[in-house]
Design a protein around this motif. Sequence first.
Motif, PDB file in Angstrom:
ATOM      1  N   ILE A 193       6.324   6.999   0.488  1.00 15.23           N
ATOM      2  CA  ILE A 193       4.962   6.464   0.531  1.00 15.23           C
ATOM      3  C   ILE A 193       4.007   7.471   1.198  1.00 15.23           C
ATOM      4  O   ILE A 193       4.392   8.173   2.140  1.00 15.23           O
ATOM      5  N   TYR A 194       2.794   7.502   0.673  1.00 13.98           N
ATOM      6  CA  TYR A 194       1.766   8.426   1.154  1.00 13.98           C
ATOM      7  C   TYR A 194       0.484   7.646   1.387  1.00 13.98           C
ATOM      8  O   TYR A 194       0.275   6.593   0.789  1.00 13.98           O
ATOM      9  N   ASP A 195      -0.379   8.198   2.245  1.00 13.80           N
ATOM     10  CA  ASP A 195      -1.729   7.639   2.274  1.00 13.80           C
ATOM     11  C   ASP A 195      -2.764   8.745   2.398  1.00 13.80           C
ATOM     12  O   ASP A 195      -2.436   9.887   2.716  1.00 13.80           O
ATOM     13  N   ASP A 196      -4.005   8.396   2.090  1.00 17.34           N
ATOM     14  CA  ASP A 196      -5.054   9.404   2.201  1.00 17.34           C
ATOM     15  C   ASP A 196      -5.948   9.062   3.375  1.00 17.34           C
ATOM     16  O   ASP A 196      -5.656   8.123   4.136  1.00 17.34           O
ATOM     17  N   ALA A 197      -7.017   9.810   3.552  1.00 11.83           N
ATOM     18  CA  ALA A 197      -7.879   9.641   4.716  1.00 11.83           C
ATOM     19  C   ALA A 197      -8.478   8.233   4.785  1.00 11.83           C
ATOM     20  O   ALA A 197      -8.790   7.736   5.865  1.00 11.83           O
ATOM     21  N   ASN A 198      -8.613   7.576   3.645  1.00 15.06           N
ATOM     22  CA  ASN A 198      -9.168   6.222   3.645  1.00 15.06           C
ATOM     23  C   ASN A 198      -8.097   5.153   3.811  1.00 15.06           C
ATOM     24  O   ASN A 198      -8.392   3.971   3.775  1.00 15.06           O
ATOM     25  N   GLY A 199      -6.849   5.585   3.951  1.00  9.39           N
ATOM     26  CA  GLY A 199      -5.774   4.614   4.070  1.00  9.39           C
ATOM     27  C   GLY A 199      -5.272   4.116   2.726  1.00  9.39           C
ATOM     28  O   GLY A 199      -4.439   3.211   2.667  1.00  9.39           O
ATOM     29  N   THR A 200      -5.771   4.678   1.629  1.00 15.13           N
ATOM     30  CA  THR A 200      -5.281   4.289   0.310  1.00 15.13           C
ATOM     31  C   THR A 200      -3.854   4.806   0.136  1.00 15.13           C
ATOM     32  O   THR A 200      -3.585   5.975   0.379  1.00 15.13           O
ATOM     33  N   ARG A 201      -2.961   3.916  -0.252  1.00 13.88           N
ATOM     34  CA  ARG A 201      -1.563   4.323  -0.352  1.00 13.88           C
ATOM     35  C   ARG A 201      -1.139   4.555  -1.790  1.00 13.88           C
ATOM     36  O   ARG A 201      -1.654   3.936  -2.714  1.00 13.88           O
TER      37      ARG A 201
END
Lengths: 263, 187
Positions: A193-201
């Motif tokens: 699992i990954y997320d981006d700066a906005n917390g979108t996974r």
Amino acid sequence: MSADNPTPPPILEEDLHAYVDNCLDAARRREVQDYLDHHPEAAAQVAGFSAQRQGLRSALASIADEPVPSRLNLQHMIAERHAPRQWHWGMAAAVMLALGLGGFGGWSVRGMSPDANGGIAALAREATSSYAVYAADPLRPVEMGPERQTELVSWVSSRLQRPVAVPDLSQSGYRYIGGRLVSTEHGPAGMFIYDDANGTRLAMVVRPMAIERDTPMMKQSEGNIAGFTWAARGLGYSVVGTERADALHPLADEVRRQTAAIL
Amino acid sequence: MASNTSGDMKDLLAHVEPMVPALRRYARALLRDRDLADDLVQDCLERVIKRWEQRRQDGDTRQWVFAIAHNLAMDFLRQQKRRGLHLAIEDVEEKEMVTPAPQEAHLRHHELLRFLERLPEEQRSVILLVSVEDLSYAEAAKVLGIPIGTVMSRLARGREKLLRAMEGEPVQQKPVPDSPPVLRRLK
């Protein structure tokens, strides 16, 4: 035209088209043919329309000859429609039996729906439901965080009996936050699992493929979860997330590039 | 009850499954994008499954299914227009539309599809339904929800326009001076 026949009705534009489309009865067809024999301009136009019709048919014929993608498999869709929301496999199977569609083996033998037996369409669904259960969990999406990456990789690799690796998506703005082993209808799978700066996974799910071991990328979408699934050298991959499909596409391409490089 | 459902669904499969390749072709010819077209067909099939038991038993299934697909395509194209988006967004190559044929035929096909694309939408659907999908004029009229006379006039106008466009396009010889500039292709 024999003398005792009444004069045929005048040839109209629509007769010319009906001639081109082969939907005149024999008598009217002869009348139109007769008219064309005496009117070269109309004959040229009709020849043009016919060539156009034939041209369109040949230009588009190959589309209908393509194998129908698994997500448009009607048997499959009927069965799934009876399985509410998250994949209740027992129920889907019961419905398929009730519909007299036969067991999975029968499907494969008929070549109608190999994916029902664990191909990439099945993996796509499994990845979607795993995402919904785990990656969407706000508090505890992963079992092992990024600090235990090596341990997770070796655990997943041993359960899958295939070496796997965690793709690095930091160049694409996604940080690895951990993963877990998940269970699917077709055995264990690794989920990263990954997320981006906005917390979108987003998540990548990987498992061995018994069939459809090498396939191109297929787009999927179920509710608000979209994704791309493919198989390469016996391992199936699915990249899923709540991003729009066109935003996920380059990420899936990147995962595919990296996993291909590892193999 | 279970056996009813089972019979219905078998019926559905038997009638609709053979249409799927043609539905994909029709959708792709209208939307010019493989993925979008398959999305549309998927949506169409879901509706067919959902509404199967409520359909008119006396109606023609093919016509009914094509009407659902056509209406979805029209909704989609209207939305796209409203948003001002161009359809071919990503990696839609010509090879997604047609399989490469021998060079010249291939060029010809490509041009034909390109000119078809520029026809008004209403003429394009009629031409496709009649010329490619082999619907009768009456069936096309039902699919499109228009009188048969309108089908005929749209078919005639569309074919004429397409013919003029193709004739105005020099493939290998005779440049035609008077072809409409909008239909010219810049190479």
